[in-house]
Design a protein around this motif. Structure first.
Motif, PDB file in Angstrom:
ATOM      1  N   ASP A 182       0.837  -1.197   0.000  1.00 47.25           N
ATOM      2  CA  ASP A 182       0.000   0.000   0.000  1.00 47.25           C
ATOM      3  C   ASP A 182       0.872   1.247   0.000  1.00 47.25           C
ATOM      4  OD1 ASP A 182       0.984  -0.278   2.521  1.00 47.25           O
ATOM      5  OD2 ASP A 182      -0.943  -0.253   3.555  1.00 47.25           O
ATOM      6  N   SER A 183       0.351   2.337   0.505  1.00 46.68           N
ATOM      7  CA  SER A 183       0.907   3.676   0.307  1.00 46.68           C
ATOM      8  C   SER A 183       2.399   3.852   0.599  1.00 46.68           C
ATOM      9  CB  SER A 183       0.122   4.670   1.151  1.00 46.68           C
ATOM     10  OG  SER A 183       0.636   5.966   0.990  1.00 46.68           O
ATOM     11  N   SER A 189       7.202  -0.975  -4.826  1.00 47.93           N
ATOM     12  CA  SER A 189       5.778  -1.272  -4.860  1.00 47.93           C
ATOM     13  C   SER A 189       5.295  -1.349  -6.300  1.00 47.93           C
ATOM     14  CB  SER A 189       4.984  -0.197  -4.114  1.00 47.93           C
ATOM     15  OG  SER A 189       3.595  -0.469  -4.189  1.00 47.93           O
ATOM     16  N   MET A 231      -1.725   4.289  -3.117  1.00 48.90           N
ATOM     17  CA  MET A 231      -2.707   3.207  -3.103  1.00 48.90           C
ATOM     18  C   MET A 231      -3.013   2.763  -1.680  1.00 48.90           C
ATOM     19  SD  MET A 231      -4.395   1.008  -5.100  1.00 48.90           S
ATOM     20  CE  MET A 231      -5.152  -0.622  -5.058  1.00 48.90           C
ATOM     21  N   GLY A 232      -4.295   2.520  -1.382  1.00 48.28           N
ATOM     22  CA  GLY A 232      -4.678   1.972  -0.095  1.00 48.28           C
ATOM     23  C   GLY A 232      -4.472   0.469  -0.065  1.00 48.28           C
ATOM     24  N   PHE A 233      -4.603  -0.116   1.119  1.00 43.56           N
ATOM     25  CA  PHE A 233      -4.359  -1.553   1.285  1.00 43.56           C
ATOM     26  C   PHE A 233      -5.519  -2.372   0.753  1.00 43.56           C
ATOM     27  CE2 PHE A 233      -4.869  -5.526   3.575  1.00 43.56           C
ATOM     28  CZ  PHE A 233      -3.603  -6.080   3.485  1.00 43.56           C
ATOM     29  N   THR A 234      -5.186  -3.451   0.045  1.00 39.80           N
ATOM     30  CA  THR A 234      -6.171  -4.462  -0.335  1.00 39.80           C
ATOM     31  C   THR A 234      -5.535  -5.829  -0.132  1.00 39.80           C
ATOM     32  OG1 THR A 234      -5.532  -4.688  -2.672  1.00 39.80           O
ATOM     33  CG2 THR A 234      -7.102  -2.929  -2.127  1.00 39.80           C
ATOM     34  N   THR A 252      -3.485  -6.934  -3.305  1.00 39.09           N
ATOM     35  CA  THR A 252      -2.146  -6.376  -3.477  1.00 39.09           C
ATOM     36  C   THR A 252      -1.173  -6.961  -2.456  1.00 39.09           C
ATOM     37  OG1 THR A 252      -2.745  -4.462  -2.095  1.00 39.09           O
ATOM     38  CG2 THR A 252      -2.997  -4.223  -4.470  1.00 39.09           C
ATOM     39  N   ARG A 269       2.218  -8.806  -3.368  1.00 44.01           N
ATOM     40  CA  ARG A 269       3.471  -8.359  -2.747  1.00 44.01           C
ATOM     41  C   ARG A 269       4.254  -9.528  -2.173  1.00 44.01           C
ATOM     42  NH1 ARG A 269       3.296  -6.225   2.444  1.00 44.01           N
ATOM     43  NH2 ARG A 269       1.870  -7.964   2.787  1.00 44.01           N
TER      44      ARG A 269
END
Length: 316
Positions: free
Chosen positions: A188-189, A212, A218-221, A224, A228
């Motif tokens: 994320d960010s 990244s 980007m927010g957390f999902t 992702t 990662r």
């Protein structure tokens, strides 16, 4: 960026994404790259081609419109990327020679078209040992992690991990405190991460590289995060699992995937009370304890020349 990199950036970056024309996902870009390769074309050729020429590649009208729209946002993208660059965030694409080599070699055409990064990208060439584990840990887990990190640092390995709380953060921080380095893949960010004074200091000291595959704000999902985790395993010479839940969570999923596909050796703390750890060992993870010497070279690993080798063009 070279001309190919610029086109990949315009077609695949999720910065300034519109609802009508979504950027290419990794699998979509690989398919388009195959089309170009078969036609003996380079990505930068797309910026010069007419609708008729694109149609000759057997692309649908909707995809041709998509390509034109995404390429037309070049000026806006460059302006927006300039804001990130002022924060210390850069971009590297599959067409660049400094793209992380292990990820390119091990994932082949399924590797991300681009990474955003902060820090010295050359740190991705360091030999690393991955660390993964639960966010919910106790003091015993922390001490075990710190002990193993110190051992692999002594053997001149850096740490590769994710940016999550728990084992990820502890292992990276410990490596940096030991005077070694850490490569951290974020889910994320990145913008939020580089505001930390500790992070800035580690980057300035050439001890930390943040990477990244998602846009910097980007927010957390969950998706992702799973993606990662794959990069951690492919970047490592071997990965240490400190604590895993059984049949759930990113640590379990990433470790079982790595074992199944023989990406790299997986070492697992042989803790009798951690069911997830015990089951990973049954699946093929190598058991270790506090007395492990940290030497991963005794385990047979894929040689660099056994990896899938792709040319610059095939990696676009």
């Amino acid at each position: 960026m070279n001309r190919n990199s610029e086109v990949i950036f315009m077609l695949c970056s999720h910065i300034l994404q519109s609802a009508d024309y979504k950027p290419y996902e990794p699998s979509e870009w690989s398919k388009l790259a195959d089309v170009l390769m078969q036609a003996e074309l380079q990505p930068y050729d797309l910026a010069e081609m007419s609708d008729t020429e694109l149609n000759n590649l057997r692309l649908s009208k909707s995809e041709i419109d998509r390509i034109h729209h995404l390429l037309n946002r070049g000026g806006s993208l460059a302006f927006e990327m300039g804001k990130y660059e002022s924060m210390g965030i850069s971009i590297v694409t599959r067409a660049d020679t400094n793209y992380p080599k292990k990820i390119k070699a091990r994932l082949g055409k399924s590797c991300p078209p681009l990474f955003y990064y902060a820090g010295n990208i050359k740190l991705a060439d360091q030999k690393c040992v991955g660390f993964a584990g639960s966010r919910n840990i106790d003091e015993t887990d922390c001490k075990f992690t710190e002990k193993i990190v110190s051992k692999i640092n002594t053997l001149e390995y850096a740490v590769v991990s994710g940016g999550a709380k728990g084992i990820d953060t502890i292992s990276a921080d410990c490596s940096i405190q030991n005077g070694s380095q850490a490569v951290v893949f974020l889910a994320d960010s990145m913008v939020k991460q580089i505001r930390s004074k500790q992070t800035i200091s580690a980057i300035q000291n050439n001890q930390l590289l943040l990477l990244s595959a998602v846009k910097p704000d980007m927010g957390f999902t969950a998706a992702t995060a799973m993606m990662r985790n794959k990069y951690i395993y492919t970047q490592s010479e071997g990965t240490v699992i400190v604590r895993s839940d059984y049949k759930k969570g990113g640590t379990w999923s990433g470790a079982t995937d790595c074992i199944r596909h023989e990406i790299a050796p997986v070492f697992c703390w042989n803790h009798p009370e951690y069911k997830g750890n015990q089951e990973l060992i049954k699946l093929g993870a190598i058991p270790i304890d506090e007395n492990w010497d940290g030497n991963i070279s005794v385990v047979k690993k894929p040689k660099e020349d056994e990896f899938v080798q792709l040319s610059l063009f095939e990696n676009t």
